[in-house]
Design an enzyme around this catalytic site. Structure first.
Site, PDB file in Angstrom:
ATOM      1  CD  GLU A  77      34.507 -22.911 -93.367  1.00 57.39           C
ATOM      2  OE1 GLU A  77      33.481 -22.296 -93.021  1.00 57.39           O
ATOM      3  OE2 GLU A  77      34.668 -24.132 -93.182  1.00 57.39           O
ATOM      4  CD  GLU A 123      37.507 -25.239 -90.006  1.00 57.89           C
ATOM      5  OE1 GLU A 123      36.297 -25.555 -89.966  1.00 57.89           O
ATOM      6  OE2 GLU A 123      37.918 -24.061 -90.025  1.00 57.89           O
TER       7      GLU A 123
HETATM    8  O1  AHR Z   1      34.894 -25.574 -86.709  1.00 58.81           O
HETATM    9  C1  AHR Z   1      33.767 -24.770 -86.626  1.00 58.81           C
HETATM   10  C2  AHR Z   1      33.597 -23.871 -87.839  1.00 58.81           C
HETATM   11  O2  AHR Z   1      33.382 -24.656 -88.968  1.00 58.81           O
HETATM   12  C3  AHR Z   1      34.777 -23.019 -88.209  1.00 58.81           C
HETATM   13  O3  AHR Z   1      34.827 -21.843 -87.487  1.00 58.81           O
HETATM   14  C4  AHR Z   1      34.528 -22.743 -89.654  1.00 58.81           C
HETATM   15  O4  AHR Z   1      35.716 -22.541 -90.367  1.00 58.81           O
HETATM   16  C5  AHR Z   1      33.763 -23.948 -90.137  1.00 58.81           C
HETATM   17  O5  AHR Z   1      32.641 -23.609 -90.838  1.00 58.81           O
END
Ligand code: AHR
Length: 515
Positions: A195, A318
């Site tokens: 991110e 994710e």
């Molecule tokens: O999964 C939780 C968080 O969500 C992670 O650390 C981040 O990459 C995302 O914003």
């Protein structure tokens, strides 16, 4: 009296009609073209966040909780059964604050830090590179290391790769040997930051792309084993991020990521509660989960334009539901319960990923234990398997199987806040002569009659199945109570000379096996 009975009968007929949907599914197994559903799309994500590592995967050797070399035994065994193909670590946001040297050497001497991303919790680094990579080895899964770009240096990342993968007699590789590991771990997947547009450095894509080129110059292949380098990708609908990176990095990267959460917003209270929701919010959830499909289609179309040969993969590294934390828990620990609604999101998402494996080569649900849409929850020495765990268990049959195209003729989708909610979602695969079909009926009140056949249909084929459903879509598995959401043998299968007819109850997930 007679009149009353007729009225009652017509009411019942009308009710029955409205309480059932009919659809047909044809499996084109003769048109399967060898496309393999990569096992990595059933991947997991583990971060130093709340109880994911400490108390979840790891309790340490001296714990009273049964463990093998510090790994929590009940969790380990449950994950082993799931055949986890790949696990991402150490973050997430934590990755860009993580300095790997803090987590090697004798555990009692390791650096202690505050985990500033996640509630300021003390992090003693007792779970580090060796503990993670040895866990992956024991589980038989590929490690996916997320490197620090936000606050680290190219030298630090290059040396981490050398530490993990080099078998040369270099000082860095010798350090690994001195810490008890002779052989390199042959790590294949390396994320270049996480991110980068947010917690990974608040960068613009042009700047990130330049950094990607710089950092990856020094993260080398060892012994000719290709290190697969993954660019930190867009947040859901940020197509500009993908476009800029594709133009500026191109085939220097093996993959670019995208993150997509089934969440309703980030302001306080916007996310809603994990177990307390009404029908409208249920359908809103399903529509948001399914809206990942147009989102990935758009990212893929940008990639297709700029990389028609398909050199660069798309990884959804994710994804999952994100609710308010359970009352009374640390808001920075993202601990949430998981109901049958979450299971529906998981199954619908996996059915979508299975369709786009031409580009999507990995997906990592967030996260494996105790964080967001987890497989497993722990409390002290207790453990529960969430409904989502059962979905992953049902779907493992699709790992590395050949994708089978399907034709679905079903009533039109209904529309909820974020878009279409399909009346049925289907995906199919074949491995070693056995076909598996996963079907999802998202309706809360209508069962579904699915008439299913395939090119070489034989009435004599053996068809069996497992089902995941619940009395109530709010049901979840809780500590110290009998599990309410578990898989059962599916009994709603009938066969005739032309087709198999299955009855999917409302809000259910079924995986059929056809031999
Ligand atoms: O999964 C939780 C968080 O969500 C992670 O650390 C981040 O990459 C995302 O914003």
């Amino acid at each position: 009296m007679k009149k009353l009975n007729l009225t009652l009968l017509s009411c019942l007929i009308a009710l029955a009609a409205s309480a059932q949907i009919k659809s047909t599914v044809h499996l084109h197994e003769n048109a399967a073209d060898g496309t393999i559903i990569p096992k990595e799309i059933y991947g997991q994500f583990s971060e130093h966040l709340g109880g994911c590592i400490y108390g979840g995967l790891w309790v340490g050797k001296d714990s009273e909780i049964p463990n093998i070399d510090g790994y929590r035994l009940d969790v380990f065994n449950a994950l082993k059964k799931l055949q986890v193909p790949v696990m991402r670590w150490p973050g997430g946001c934590f990755a860009d604050d993580y300095h790997w040297m803090d987590g090697i050497g004798p555990q009692e001497k390791r650096t202690k830090i505050a985990n500033n991303n996640w509630g300021g919790t003390m992090e003693d680094n007792s779970f580090g590179t060796h503990e993670f990579l040895n866990l992956c080895e024991k589980l038989g899964c590929e490690p996916y290391i997320s490197g620090n770009v936000g606050s680290g240096t190219p030298e630090e990342l290059a040396k981490w790769v050398e530490y993990m993968n080099s078998d040369a007699p270099s000082t860095v590789a010798d350090m690994r040997r001195a810490n008890g590991r002779q052989e390199p771990w042959h790590v294949k997947y390396l994320g270049i930051g996480n991110e980068a547009w947010g917690c990974g450095g608040n960068m613009i894509p042009e700047y990130y792309s330049a950094l990607f080129r710089r950092y990856t110059t020094y993260t080398r292949d060892y012994k000719g084993e290709h290190l697969y380098k993954i660019a930190s990708g867009a947040s859901d609908y940020d197509y500009n991020w993908t476009e800029v990176c594709m133009k500026a990095i191109g085939a220097r990267m093996d993959a670019i990521a995208v993150h997509y959460y089934t969440a309703f917003g980030w302001s306080p209270g916007a996310k809603g509660h994990a177990t307390d929701f009404n029908d409208e919010i249920y359908y809103k959830t399903i529509s948001k989960a399914c809206n990942i499909e147009p989102c990935i289609q758009k990212h893929i179309s940008i990639m297709d334009q700029l990389d028609p040969q398909g050199h660069v993969d798309l990884l959804v590294d994710e994804w999952g539901t994100w609710w308010e934390v359970e009352p009374g828990t640390n808001p920075g620990h993202l601990f949430q319960q998981s109901t049958m609604r979450d299971a529906m999101v998981a199954a619908l998402s996996l059915n979508i990923f299975q369709k786009y494996t031409r580009r999507i080569k990995m997906a990592n649900i967030a996260q494996v234990v105790n964080v967001l849409q987890s497989m497993i929850l722990t409390k002290g020495d207790q453990m529960v398997l969430t409904p989502t765990y059962h979905v992953f268990n049902m779907y493992k049959v699709h790992q590395d199987a050949e994708f089978i195209p399907v034709d679905v003729d079903a009533p039109a989708p209904v529309w909820a806040e974020y878009g279409a909610v399909p009346s049925v979602s289907v995906s199919a695969s074949r491995k070693d002569g056995v076909m598996h079909v996963s079907l999802v009926n998202p309706s809360l009140d209508k069962s579904q009659t699915v008439t299913l056949d395939w090119d070489a249909y034989k009435a004599g084929a053996k068809v069996s199945g497992v089902i995941l459903n619940a009395k109530d879509v709010h049901d979840f598995n809780d500590f110290g109570k009998e599990a309410k959401v578990v898989t059962k043998e599916f009994t709603g299968i009938k066969k005739n000379s032309k087709a198999v007819v299955v009855e999917l109850p409302a809000a259910s997930i079924v995986t059929l096996e056809i031999k």
